[in-house]
Write a protein that holds these residues in place. Structure first.
Motif, PDB file in Angstrom:
ATOM      1  N   GLU A  12     -11.565   1.673  -5.094  1.00 38.99           N
ATOM      2  CA  GLU A  12     -10.458   2.853  -4.479  1.00 38.99           C
ATOM      3  C   GLU A  12      -9.610   1.982  -3.653  1.00 38.99           C
ATOM      4  O   GLU A  12      -8.385   2.367  -3.461  1.00 38.99           O
ATOM      5  N   ASP A  13     -10.201   1.070  -2.689  1.00 42.20           N
ATOM      6  CA  ASP A  13      -9.368   0.605  -1.559  1.00 42.20           C
ATOM      7  C   ASP A  13      -8.183  -0.348  -2.276  1.00 42.20           C
ATOM      8  O   ASP A  13      -7.052  -0.434  -2.038  1.00 42.20           O
ATOM      9  N   THR A  14      -9.011  -1.192  -3.310  1.00 45.31           N
ATOM     10  CA  THR A  14      -8.133  -2.118  -3.900  1.00 45.31           C
ATOM     11  C   THR A  14      -7.033  -1.591  -4.563  1.00 45.31           C
ATOM     12  O   THR A  14      -5.768  -1.820  -4.659  1.00 45.31           O
ATOM     13  N   ALA A  15      -7.220  -0.563  -5.204  1.00 46.76           N
ATOM     14  CA  ALA A  15      -6.213   0.354  -6.197  1.00 46.76           C
ATOM     15  C   ALA A  15      -5.390   0.846  -5.259  1.00 46.76           C
ATOM     16  O   ALA A  15      -3.819   0.823  -5.812  1.00 46.76           O
ATOM     17  N   ARG A  16      -5.712   1.628  -4.270  1.00 48.77           N
ATOM     18  CA  ARG A  16      -4.723   1.905  -3.176  1.00 48.77           C
ATOM     19  C   ARG A  16      -3.620   0.839  -2.663  1.00 48.77           C
ATOM     20  O   ARG A  16      -2.389   0.954  -2.598  1.00 48.77           O
ATOM     21  N   ARG A  17      -4.410  -0.281  -2.314  1.00 50.07           N
ATOM     22  CA  ARG A  17      -3.430  -1.489  -1.834  1.00 50.07           C
ATOM     23  C   ARG A  17      -2.573  -1.794  -3.055  1.00 50.07           C
ATOM     24  O   ARG A  17      -1.486  -2.340  -2.535  1.00 50.07           O
ATOM     25  N   LEU A  18      -2.808  -1.935  -4.154  1.00 52.99           N
ATOM     26  CA  LEU A  18      -2.061  -2.251  -5.323  1.00 52.99           C
ATOM     27  C   LEU A  18      -0.881  -1.602  -5.305  1.00 52.99           C
ATOM     28  O   LEU A  18       0.313  -1.998  -5.498  1.00 52.99           O
ATOM     29  N   ARG A  19      -1.303  -0.210  -5.132  1.00 49.43           N
ATOM     30  CA  ARG A  19       0.018   1.021  -5.476  1.00 49.43           C
ATOM     31  C   ARG A  19       1.064   0.618  -4.395  1.00 49.43           C
ATOM     32  O   ARG A  19       2.006   0.626  -4.576  1.00 49.43           O
ATOM     33  N   LEU A  20       0.353   0.273  -3.328  1.00 50.96           N
ATOM     34  CA  LEU A  20       1.347   0.105  -1.891  1.00 50.96           C
ATOM     35  C   LEU A  20       2.115  -1.234  -2.106  1.00 50.96           C
ATOM     36  O   LEU A  20       3.284  -1.112  -1.654  1.00 50.96           O
ATOM     37  N   ALA A  21       1.357  -2.146  -2.577  1.00 50.48           N
ATOM     38  CA  ALA A  21       2.139  -3.441  -2.705  1.00 50.48           C
ATOM     39  C   ALA A  21       3.423  -3.154  -3.850  1.00 50.48           C
ATOM     40  O   ALA A  21       4.188  -3.778  -3.506  1.00 50.48           O
ATOM     41  N   VAL A  22       3.138  -2.658  -4.667  1.00 50.39           N
ATOM     42  CA  VAL A  22       4.036  -2.373  -5.709  1.00 50.39           C
ATOM     43  C   VAL A  22       5.101  -1.506  -5.305  1.00 50.39           C
ATOM     44  O   VAL A  22       6.382  -1.794  -5.273  1.00 50.39           O
ATOM     45  N   SER A  23       4.800  -0.597  -4.382  1.00 49.83           N
ATOM     46  CA  SER A  23       5.799   0.325  -3.759  1.00 49.83           C
ATOM     47  C   SER A  23       6.786  -0.439  -2.623  1.00 49.83           C
ATOM     48  O   SER A  23       7.898  -0.639  -2.647  1.00 49.83           O
ATOM     49  N   ALA A  24       5.919  -1.405  -2.001  1.00 47.35           N
ATOM     50  CA  ALA A  24       6.508  -2.039  -0.705  1.00 47.35           C
ATOM     51  C   ALA A  24       7.659  -3.201  -1.556  1.00 47.35           C
ATOM     52  O   ALA A  24       8.581  -3.507  -0.924  1.00 47.35           O
ATOM     53  N   GLN A  25       7.258  -3.776  -2.486  1.00 46.99           N
ATOM     54  CA  GLN A  25       7.869  -4.776  -3.289  1.00 46.99           C
ATOM     55  C   GLN A  25       9.043  -4.263  -3.725  1.00 46.99           C
ATOM     56  O   GLN A  25      10.385  -4.815  -3.613  1.00 46.99           O
ATOM     57  N   HIS A  26       9.120  -2.921  -4.244  1.00 51.26           N
ATOM     58  CA  HIS A  26      10.290  -2.087  -4.776  1.00 51.26           C
ATOM     59  C   HIS A  26      11.307  -1.953  -3.678  1.00 51.26           C
ATOM     60  O   HIS A  26      12.646  -2.214  -3.889  1.00 51.26           O
ATOM     61  N   LEU A  27      11.005  -1.646  -2.340  1.00 54.42           N
ATOM     62  CA  LEU A  27      11.659  -1.772  -1.384  1.00 54.42           C
ATOM     63  C   LEU A  27      12.288  -3.111  -0.962  1.00 54.42           C
ATOM     64  O   LEU A  27      13.461  -2.974  -0.577  1.00 54.42           O
ATOM     65  N   PHE A  28      11.466  -3.965  -0.654  1.00 56.73           N
ATOM     66  CA  PHE A  28      11.768  -5.310  -0.358  1.00 56.73           C
ATOM     67  C   PHE A  28      13.011  -5.685  -1.475  1.00 56.73           C
ATOM     68  O   PHE A  28      14.036  -6.149  -1.023  1.00 56.73           O
ATOM     69  N   ASP A  29      12.747  -5.466  -2.733  1.00 61.87           N
ATOM     70  CA  ASP A  29      14.035  -5.761  -3.694  1.00 61.87           C
ATOM     71  C   ASP A  29      15.422  -4.925  -3.654  1.00 61.87           C
ATOM     72  O   ASP A  29      16.380  -5.448  -3.877  1.00 61.87           O
ATOM     73  N   HIS A  30      14.930  -3.782  -3.188  1.00 65.47           N
ATOM     74  CA  HIS A  30      16.409  -2.963  -3.277  1.00 65.47           C
ATOM     75  C   HIS A  30      16.636  -2.044  -2.054  1.00 65.47           C
ATOM     76  O   HIS A  30      17.607  -1.498  -2.064  1.00 65.47           O
ATOM     77  N   LEU A  31      16.404  -2.729  -0.983  1.00 66.33           N
ATOM     78  CA  LEU A  31      16.709  -1.993   0.353  1.00 66.33           C
ATOM     79  C   LEU A  31      18.064  -2.041   0.723  1.00 66.33           C
ATOM     80  O   LEU A  31      18.884  -1.018   1.046  1.00 66.33           O
ATOM     81  N   HIS A  32      18.835  -3.216   0.456  1.00 67.48           N
ATOM     82  CA  HIS A  32      20.307  -3.311   0.242  1.00 67.48           C
ATOM     83  C   HIS A  32      21.170  -2.116  -0.304  1.00 67.48           C
ATOM     84  O   HIS A  32      22.238  -1.871  -0.392  1.00 67.48           O
ATOM     85  N   GLU A  33      20.305  -1.722  -1.507  1.00 63.95           N
ATOM     86  CA  GLU A  33      21.054  -0.668  -2.246  1.00 63.95           C
ATOM     87  C   GLU A  33      20.893   0.654  -1.666  1.00 63.95           C
ATOM     88  O   GLU A  33      21.640   1.672  -2.152  1.00 63.95           O
ATOM     89  N   VAL A  34      19.855   1.220  -0.603  1.00 65.32           N
ATOM     90  CA  VAL A  34      19.704   2.523  -0.037  1.00 65.32           C
ATOM     91  C   VAL A  34      20.927   2.816   0.440  1.00 65.32           C
ATOM     92  O   VAL A  34      21.678   1.983   1.251  1.00 65.32           O
TER      93      VAL A  34
END
Length: 217
Positions: free
Chosen positions: A91-113
């Protein structure tokens, strides 16, 4: 824009850190930001000094530069914190993977917000942040206001997320935004945008019985 039909409990339990569901193409009206700020400044503050300031960044070049400092803070932090061991449950690994994907999206697109908000608190000098009591007093005078800003945003169909990586390069951010570094401390970097859908749900949390201590630890 009409407010969402949310009860107080729904507002408190569904105001999430939004990263992947920020609408990067829809502008945020200035009046909406000002409404959220007006509600933010109703928050309690130490000795009612109201030491807060908010730098609202909409200029594309400044947003890009600020996003660059955010990324630099993640990839090359000046004050890296030692990582603790992680619970390797499924459960912890799955949650962290979801968070990692979410964080990567913000990392890639923050300048577009479309809007980046830098909440700040006025200080007597950097020495004020050296001790535990000074830190508690200082951050206690800005964090409630930022949370009220995020609640106000949620009620208007806007999403936010609390981020701090750019603080590794706070002085550079201060120079970029004209913030007087010695007498004003930045508390966070909050992306602000309309959300893709408004159907946010309460997040998984530990049972309060495990974290509540009556009369003694």
């Amino acid at each position: 824009m009409p407010q969402l039909d949310l009860t107080a409990d729904q507002l408190l339990t569904t105001t999430r850190a939004v990263r992947r569901r920020l609408d990067l193409t829809r502008p945020v009206d200035r009046a909406l930001v000002e409404e959220c700020l007006a509600l933010a400044t109703q928050a309690p503050t130490g000795r009612n000094r109201q030491r807060w300031d908010f730098v609202v960044v909409t200029d594309p070049a400044r947003r890009a530069a600020l996003a660059g400092l955010y990324r630099l803070g993640l990839t090359h932090p000046r004050d890296p914190v030692a990582r603790t061991g992680l619970d390797r449950t499924t459960e912890d690994t799955a949650r962290r993977l979801r968070l990692a994907v979410s964080a990567q999206h913000l990392f890639d697109h923050l300048h577009e917000v479309p809007v980046l908000v830098v909440p700040c608190v006025r200080i007597e000098g950097r020495h004020e942040l050296a001790g535990h009591v000074g830190q508690a007093n200082t951050w206690g005078s800005i964090l409630p206001a930022v949370w009220q800003f995020m609640l106000a945003a949620r009620s208007r169909g806007l999403g936010t997320a609390w981020t701090t990586p750019h603080l590794h390069y706070e002085r550079e951010a201060a120079e970029l935004l004209g913030i007087p570094y010695e007498t004003v401390a930045q508390a966070a970097l909050v992306p602000l945008a309309h959300t893709l859908g408004t159907d946010f749900r309460p997040g998984p949390r530990v049972d309060t019985a495990r974290i509540t201590h009556w009369d003694t630890w």
